[in-house]
Design a protein around this motif. Sequence first.
Motif, PDB file in Angstrom:
ATOM      1  N   ALA A  89     -30.670   5.453  35.497  1.00  0.00           N
ATOM      2  CA  ALA A  89     -31.633   4.432  35.110  1.00  0.00           C
ATOM      3  C   ALA A  89     -31.648   3.319  36.144  1.00  0.00           C
ATOM      4  O   ALA A  89     -30.631   3.017  36.771  1.00  0.00           O
ATOM      5  CB  ALA A  89     -31.274   3.865  33.739  1.00  0.00           C
ATOM      6  N   GLU A  90     -32.815   2.730  36.303  1.00  0.00           N
ATOM      7  CA  GLU A  90     -32.991   1.593  37.200  1.00  0.00           C
ATOM      8  C   GLU A  90     -33.389   0.395  36.353  1.00  0.00           C
ATOM      9  O   GLU A  90     -34.224   0.516  35.458  1.00  0.00           O
ATOM     10  CB  GLU A  90     -34.085   1.915  38.211  1.00  0.00           C
ATOM     11  N   GLY A  91     -32.777  -0.735  36.625  1.00  0.00           N
ATOM     12  CA  GLY A  91     -33.109  -1.927  35.865  1.00  0.00           C
ATOM     13  C   GLY A  91     -32.872  -3.181  36.678  1.00  0.00           C
ATOM     14  O   GLY A  91     -32.454  -3.120  37.832  1.00  0.00           O
ATOM     15  N   ASP A  92     -33.135  -4.306  36.066  1.00  0.00           N
ATOM     16  CA  ASP A  92     -32.976  -5.594  36.726  1.00  0.00           C
ATOM     17  C   ASP A  92     -31.916  -6.397  35.994  1.00  0.00           C
ATOM     18  O   ASP A  92     -31.961  -6.526  34.768  1.00  0.00           O
ATOM     19  CB  ASP A  92     -34.312  -6.348  36.718  1.00  0.00           C
ATOM     20  N   GLU A  93     -30.962  -6.894  36.751  1.00  0.00           N
ATOM     21  CA  GLU A  93     -29.911  -7.742  36.182  1.00  0.00           C
ATOM     22  C   GLU A  93     -29.760  -8.969  37.062  1.00  0.00           C
ATOM     23  O   GLU A  93     -29.436  -8.838  38.254  1.00  0.00           O
ATOM     24  CB  GLU A  93     -28.582  -6.987  36.101  1.00  0.00           C
ATOM     25  N   ASP A  94     -30.013 -10.114  36.511  1.00  0.00           N
ATOM     26  CA  ASP A  94     -29.874 -11.376  37.241  1.00  0.00           C
ATOM     27  C   ASP A  94     -30.675 -11.368  38.534  1.00  0.00           C
ATOM     28  O   ASP A  94     -30.201 -11.822  39.580  1.00  0.00           O
ATOM     29  CB  ASP A  94     -28.394 -11.671  37.525  1.00  0.00           C
ATOM     30  N   GLY A  95     -31.900 -10.822  38.486  1.00  0.00           N
ATOM     31  CA  GLY A  95     -32.773 -10.806  39.650  1.00  0.00           C
ATOM     32  C   GLY A  95     -32.437  -9.765  40.690  1.00  0.00           C
ATOM     33  O   GLY A  95     -32.994  -9.775  41.780  1.00  0.00           O
ATOM     34  N   GLU A  96     -31.530  -8.868  40.365  1.00  0.00           N
ATOM     35  CA  GLU A  96     -31.093  -7.831  41.307  1.00  0.00           C
ATOM     36  C   GLU A  96     -31.365  -6.456  40.692  1.00  0.00           C
ATOM     37  O   GLU A  96     -31.123  -6.244  39.513  1.00  0.00           O
ATOM     38  CB  GLU A  96     -29.589  -8.003  41.566  1.00  0.00           C
ATOM     39  N   THR A  97     -31.874  -5.543  41.506  1.00  0.00           N
ATOM     40  CA  THR A  97     -32.098  -4.191  41.018  1.00  0.00           C
ATOM     41  C   THR A  97     -30.758  -3.462  40.941  1.00  0.00           C
ATOM     42  O   THR A  97     -29.987  -3.459  41.903  1.00  0.00           O
ATOM     43  CB  THR A  97     -33.059  -3.420  41.942  1.00  0.00           C
ATOM     44  N   VAL A  98     -30.496  -2.881  39.782  1.00  0.00           N
ATOM     45  CA  VAL A  98     -29.233  -2.186  39.533  1.00  0.00           C
ATOM     46  C   VAL A  98     -29.544  -0.758  39.101  1.00  0.00           C
ATOM     47  O   VAL A  98     -30.470  -0.514  38.326  1.00  0.00           O
ATOM     48  CB  VAL A  98     -28.409  -2.919  38.449  1.00  0.00           C
ATOM     49  N   TYR A  99     -28.765   0.165  39.622  1.00  0.00           N
ATOM     50  CA  TYR A  99     -28.917   1.583  39.307  1.00  0.00           C
ATOM     51  C   TYR A  99     -27.694   2.024  38.518  1.00  0.00           C
ATOM     52  O   TYR A  99     -26.559   1.817  38.949  1.00  0.00           O
ATOM     53  CB  TYR A  99     -29.050   2.389  40.601  1.00  0.00           C
ATOM     54  N   ARG A 100     -27.949   2.623  37.361  1.00  0.00           N
ATOM     55  CA  ARG A 100     -26.853   3.090  36.494  1.00  0.00           C
ATOM     56  C   ARG A 100     -26.882   4.608  36.440  1.00  0.00           C
ATOM     57  O   ARG A 100     -27.937   5.210  36.270  1.00  0.00           O
ATOM     58  CB  ARG A 100     -26.986   2.507  35.095  1.00  0.00           C
ATOM     59  N   HIS A 101     -25.720   5.180  36.583  1.00  0.00           N
ATOM     60  CA  HIS A 101     -25.564   6.632  36.585  1.00  0.00           C
ATOM     61  C   HIS A 101     -24.496   6.983  35.558  1.00  0.00           C
ATOM     62  O   HIS A 101     -23.451   6.323  35.491  1.00  0.00           O
ATOM     63  CB  HIS A 101     -25.095   7.121  37.967  1.00  0.00           C
ATOM     64  N   TYR A 102     -24.748   8.021  34.790  1.00  0.00           N
ATOM     65  CA  TYR A 102     -23.797   8.471  33.773  1.00  0.00           C
ATOM     66  C   TYR A 102     -23.483   9.930  34.036  1.00  0.00           C
ATOM     67  O   TYR A 102     -24.384  10.775  34.038  1.00  0.00           O
ATOM     68  CB  TYR A 102     -24.391   8.281  32.367  1.00  0.00           C
ATOM     69  N   VAL A 103     -22.209  10.211  34.281  1.00  0.00           N
ATOM     70  CA  VAL A 103     -21.786  11.588  34.549  1.00  0.00           C
ATOM     71  C   VAL A 103     -20.652  11.969  33.606  1.00  0.00           C
ATOM     72  O   VAL A 103     -19.847  11.127  33.222  1.00  0.00           O
ATOM     73  CB  VAL A 103     -21.355  11.799  36.021  1.00  0.00           C
ATOM     74  N   ARG A 104     -20.641  13.218  33.238  1.00  0.00           N
ATOM     75  CA  ARG A 104     -19.595  13.731  32.343  1.00  0.00           C
ATOM     76  C   ARG A 104     -18.707  14.696  33.118  1.00  0.00           C
ATOM     77  O   ARG A 104     -19.174  15.541  33.858  1.00  0.00           O
ATOM     78  CB  ARG A 104     -20.220  14.456  31.166  1.00  0.00           C
ATOM     79  N   ARG A 105     -17.419  14.576  32.894  1.00  0.00           N
ATOM     80  CA  ARG A 105     -16.448  15.544  33.437  1.00  0.00           C
ATOM     81  C   ARG A 105     -16.479  16.736  32.489  1.00  0.00           C
ATOM     82  O   ARG A 105     -16.279  16.589  31.284  1.00  0.00           O
ATOM     83  CB  ARG A 105     -15.052  14.922  33.480  1.00  0.00           C
ATOM     84  N   THR A 106     -16.775  17.934  33.012  1.00  0.00           N
ATOM     85  CA  THR A 106     -16.908  19.102  32.155  1.00  0.00           C
ATOM     86  C   THR A 106     -15.706  20.023  32.224  1.00  0.00           C
ATOM     87  O   THR A 106     -15.567  20.898  31.378  1.00  0.00           O
ATOM     88  CB  THR A 106     -18.182  19.887  32.497  1.00  0.00           C
ATOM     89  N   THR A 107     -14.855  19.840  33.219  1.00  0.00           N
ATOM     90  CA  THR A 107     -13.621  20.625  33.316  1.00  0.00           C
ATOM     91  C   THR A 107     -12.503  19.730  33.799  1.00  0.00           C
ATOM     92  O   THR A 107     -12.749  18.671  34.359  1.00  0.00           O
ATOM     93  CB  THR A 107     -13.754  21.806  34.294  1.00  0.00           C
ATOM     94  N   THR A 108     -11.272  20.153  33.595  1.00  0.00           N
ATOM     95  CA  THR A 108     -10.136  19.368  34.113  1.00  0.00           C
ATOM     96  C   THR A 108      -9.379  20.167  35.134  1.00  0.00           C
ATOM     97  O   THR A 108      -9.542  21.334  35.285  1.00  0.00           O
ATOM     98  CB  THR A 108      -9.181  18.960  32.977  1.00  0.00           C
TER      99      THR A 108
END
Length: 86
Positions: free
Chosen positions: A67-86
Amino acid sequence: MSTDYDITETVDVKGLNCPMPVVKAKQAVDSLESGDVLAVIATDPGSMSDIKGWASSTDGVELLEQAEGDEDGETVYRHYVRRTTT
């Protein structure tokens, strides 16, 4: 953005450019258990394609969302990843 998952760890890589968001994400994922979710918060626009490419080419890692969003006037990119194996 819908975060219907519990975030296990968050890595803040704001201000870091390629390749550091991927390097820091890999380091964090390596310490997680199967099923754990990592949130990566970046300001580098290239992190959108870099994290996606890394996740798709790495066994044991699943990209859940970006996701891309704005925080305090700055563009921030958030990424969510899952570990599927150990």
